[in-house]
Design a protein around this motif. Structure first.
Motif, mmCIF file in Angstrom:
data_model
loop_
_atom_site.group_PDB
_atom_site.id
_atom_site.type_symbol
_atom_site.label_atom_id
_atom_site.label_comp_id
_atom_site.label_asym_id
_atom_site.label_seq_id
_atom_site.Cartn_x
_atom_site.Cartn_y
_atom_site.Cartn_z
ATOM 1 N N ALA A 1 -13.270 38.613 -2.914
ATOM 2 C CA ALA A 1 -12.634 37.412 -2.378
ATOM 3 C C ALA A 1 -12.930 37.236 -0.894
ATOM 4 O O ALA A 1 -13.218 36.118 -0.440
ATOM 5 C CB ALA A 1 -11.123 37.470 -2.616
ATOM 6 N N VAL A 2 -12.890 38.313 -0.139
ATOM 7 C CA VAL A 2 -13.118 38.202 1.307
ATOM 8 C C VAL A 2 -14.561 37.780 1.600
ATOM 9 O O VAL A 2 -14.808 36.872 2.404
ATOM 10 C CB VAL A 2 -12.792 39.533 2.016
ATOM 11 C CG1 VAL A 2 -13.312 39.524 3.445
ATOM 12 C CG2 VAL A 2 -11.296 39.771 2.015
ATOM 13 N N VAL A 3 -15.522 38.429 0.961
ATOM 14 C CA VAL A 3 -16.927 38.100 1.240
ATOM 15 C C VAL A 3 -17.250 36.689 0.758
ATOM 16 O O VAL A 3 -17.936 35.922 1.450
ATOM 17 C CB VAL A 3 -17.853 39.145 0.592
ATOM 18 C CG1 VAL A 3 -19.316 38.772 0.820
ATOM 19 C CG2 VAL A 3 -17.578 40.523 1.183
ATOM 20 N N ALA A 4 -16.743 36.309 -0.426
ATOM 21 C CA ALA A 4 -16.951 34.941 -0.890
ATOM 22 C C ALA A 4 -16.256 33.941 0.024
ATOM 23 O O ALA A 4 -16.785 32.856 0.299
ATOM 24 C CB ALA A 4 -16.445 34.790 -2.326
ATOM 25 N N GLY A 5 -15.075 34.299 0.504
ATOM 26 C CA GLY A 5 -14.361 33.425 1.427
ATOM 27 C C GLY A 5 -15.088 33.270 2.750
ATOM 28 O O GLY A 5 -15.170 32.162 3.298
ATOM 29 N N LEU A 6 -15.624 34.366 3.272
ATOM 30 C CA LEU A 6 -16.397 34.275 4.512
ATOM 31 C C LEU A 6 -17.666 33.460 4.297
ATOM 32 O O LEU A 6 -18.087 32.703 5.182
ATOM 33 C CB LEU A 6 -16.756 35.677 5.001
ATOM 34 C CG LEU A 6 -15.616 36.504 5.595
ATOM 35 C CD1 LEU A 6 -16.081 37.934 5.871
ATOM 36 C CD2 LEU A 6 -15.107 35.871 6.894
ATOM 37 N N GLY A 7 -18.267 33.588 3.115
ATOM 38 C CA GLY A 7 -19.445 32.781 2.818
ATOM 39 C C GLY A 7 -19.114 31.300 2.777
ATOM 40 O O GLY A 7 -19.897 30.467 3.240
ATOM 41 N N ALA A 8 -17.942 30.961 2.228
ATOM 42 C CA ALA A 8 -17.539 29.558 2.174
ATOM 43 C C ALA A 8 -17.172 29.025 3.550
ATOM 44 O O ALA A 8 -17.404 27.857 3.858
ATOM 45 C CB ALA A 8 -16.351 29.409 1.225
ATOM 46 N N ALA A 9 -16.608 29.878 4.405
ATOM 47 C CA ALA A 9 -16.144 29.425 5.714
ATOM 48 C C ALA A 9 -17.246 29.402 6.762
ATOM 49 O O ALA A 9 -17.298 28.504 7.600
ATOM 50 C CB ALA A 9 -14.998 30.316 6.185
ATOM 51 N N VAL A 10 -18.140 30.406 6.727
ATOM 52 C CA VAL A 10 -19.126 30.563 7.788
ATOM 53 C C VAL A 10 -20.550 30.381 7.281
ATOM 54 O O VAL A 10 -21.455 30.049 8.047
ATOM 55 C CB VAL A 10 -18.973 31.945 8.466
ATOM 56 C CG1 VAL A 10 -19.897 32.081 9.661
ATOM 57 C CG2 VAL A 10 -17.534 32.185 8.895
ATOM 58 N N GLY A 11 -20.786 30.606 6.003
ATOM 59 C CA GLY A 11 -22.136 30.548 5.466
ATOM 60 C C GLY A 11 -22.728 31.936 5.323
ATOM 61 O O GLY A 11 -22.022 32.926 5.148
ATOM 62 N N ARG A 12 -24.038 32.024 5.413
ATOM 63 C CA ARG A 12 -24.720 33.311 5.229
ATOM 64 C C ARG A 12 -24.276 34.338 6.259
ATOM 65 O O ARG A 12 -24.211 35.539 5.957
ATOM 66 C CB ARG A 12 -26.230 33.107 5.304
ATOM 67 C CG ARG A 12 -26.796 32.263 4.170
ATOM 68 C CD ARG A 12 -28.294 32.136 4.282
ATOM 69 N NE ARG A 12 -28.842 31.337 3.190
ATOM 70 C CZ ARG A 12 -30.135 31.086 3.023
ATOM 71 N NH1 ARG A 12 -31.016 31.554 3.898
ATOM 72 N NH2 ARG A 12 -30.545 30.352 1.998
ATOM 73 N N ALA A 13 -23.993 33.890 7.463
ATOM 74 C CA ALA A 13 -23.534 34.826 8.495
ATOM 75 C C ALA A 13 -22.220 35.484 8.081
ATOM 76 O O ALA A 13 -21.982 36.662 8.370
ATOM 77 C CB ALA A 13 -23.365 34.099 9.827
#
Length: 324
Positions: free
Chosen positions: A216-228
């Motif tokens: 959830a965290v990595v997918a959430g960071l991907g949705a919020a920031v993108g690849r970074a």
């Protein structure tokens, strides 16, 4: 154009080399500096005070020693996860109480320490109060379970990010993956390899909580920031979280303060939670469970924010005023 491409190539190579050095240091430094740092143990029996003083002089700073009246109180401290083991003094010499399910390495060190204190050629008698599963006597299988869990959860987050365009459906996918992964891994760890005592559904729930926290965290960071954001999550959990987790040893065996920091990240919290929930009847499981649920909540919140922003963008053209 060639100059720009050359600079970009050199920058990528330099960045990769620095990342490689950072990973080498992150994984090898804690391993080469493994030693006890304020490991909680109990000393009990008639000569407890004198034995505690001898331990402090012999290994200053290695153990956080608590003196208790007798063997029953020492066992209670171990089963409640207040101590990793105990040395019980008796007229016939010291006895050792260990908990290999909490940390096989600490159990070995306590045994060796008691043998040096006893002075007997056969060493001190040892009782393993909370033992690992008979099919995994050294606890190595359980220790190696955490890294594949984290890596597969990272891979699932990456797949969801690039294969599912909707953040809401990514959240649903992360939750479904946690459930399926928990059931599948529990079938292997409990049913096939017998690394943990069970029961099956409890093992599945413990594993699912770990998977949900990372995915959830990595997918959430991907949705919020993108690849970074995906890279940030992967580096945090793998480069920082795994070496400081203390899963193979104990958090108190990792150089300070990294052992404590590792318990605030999913790999370290998962290791402690699994041991507490499955071997100690839940004693000491509250704090690591809160860490895992907290990370999962952050991840699903990020996915929720991304879903809300997408909905606002889709509604924006309908709200534009119609020109006269």
């Amino acid at each position: 154009m060639h100059s720009s491409l050359a600079k970009r190539t050199a920058g990528v190579a330099l960045g990769a080399a620095l990342l490689q050095l950072l990973m080498i240091v992150a994984f090898t430094w804690p391993a080469t500096r493994t030693a006890p740092h304020d490991v909680p143990i109990v000393v009990a029996g008639p000569a407890a005070e004198a034995t505690a003083e001898r331990l402090e002089r012999a290994r200053p700073g290695a153990f956080d020693i608590e003196v208790r009246p007798g063997a029953d109180e020492a066992r209670a401290a171990i089963t409640d996860r207040e101590a990793y083991g105990a040395i019980v003094t008796t007229p016939a010499g010291p006895r050792v109480l260990t908990a290999s399910a909490a940390s096989p390495m600490v159990a070995q060190q306590l045994t060796a320490l008691a043998e040096s204190l006893s002075g007997a050629p056969r060493g001190a008698p040892v009782e393993d109060v909370v033992a690992t599963d008979p099919d995994d006597p050294r606890g190595s299988g359980l220790a190696t379970l955490i890294l594949p869990l984290v890596m597969s959860s990272l891979a699932a987050a990456v797949l969801l990010t690039f294969a599912v365009p909707s953040a809401a459906w990514r959240a649903a996918g992360a939750l479904l993956f946690a459930v399926l992964g928990g059931l599948g891994v529990a079938g292997v760890a409990y049913g096939w390899l017998s690394l943990v005592p069970g029961p099956y559904l409890l093992v599945a729930g413990v594993v699912a909580a770990t998977i949900a926290a990372v995915t959830a965290v990595v997918a959430g960071l991907g949705a919020a920031v993108g690849r970074a954001g995906i890279g940030l999550g992967a580096l945090t959990f793998l480069l920082l979280g795994n070496p400081t987790s203390g899963v193979a040893t104990a958090p108190e065996m990792v150089p300070e303060p990294w052992g404590a920091i590792g318990q605030l990240l999913p790999p370290g919290a998962a290791g402690t939670f699994i041991r507490s929930a499955l071997f100690f009847d839940g004693a000491g499981a509250g704090a690591p469970l809160a860490v895992l649920l907290g990370w999962a909540a952050v991840g699903f919140a990020l996915l929720g924010v991304a879903t809300f922003r997408t909905a606002k963008r889709e509604e924006a053209p309908d709200r534009e005023p119609v020109p006269a």
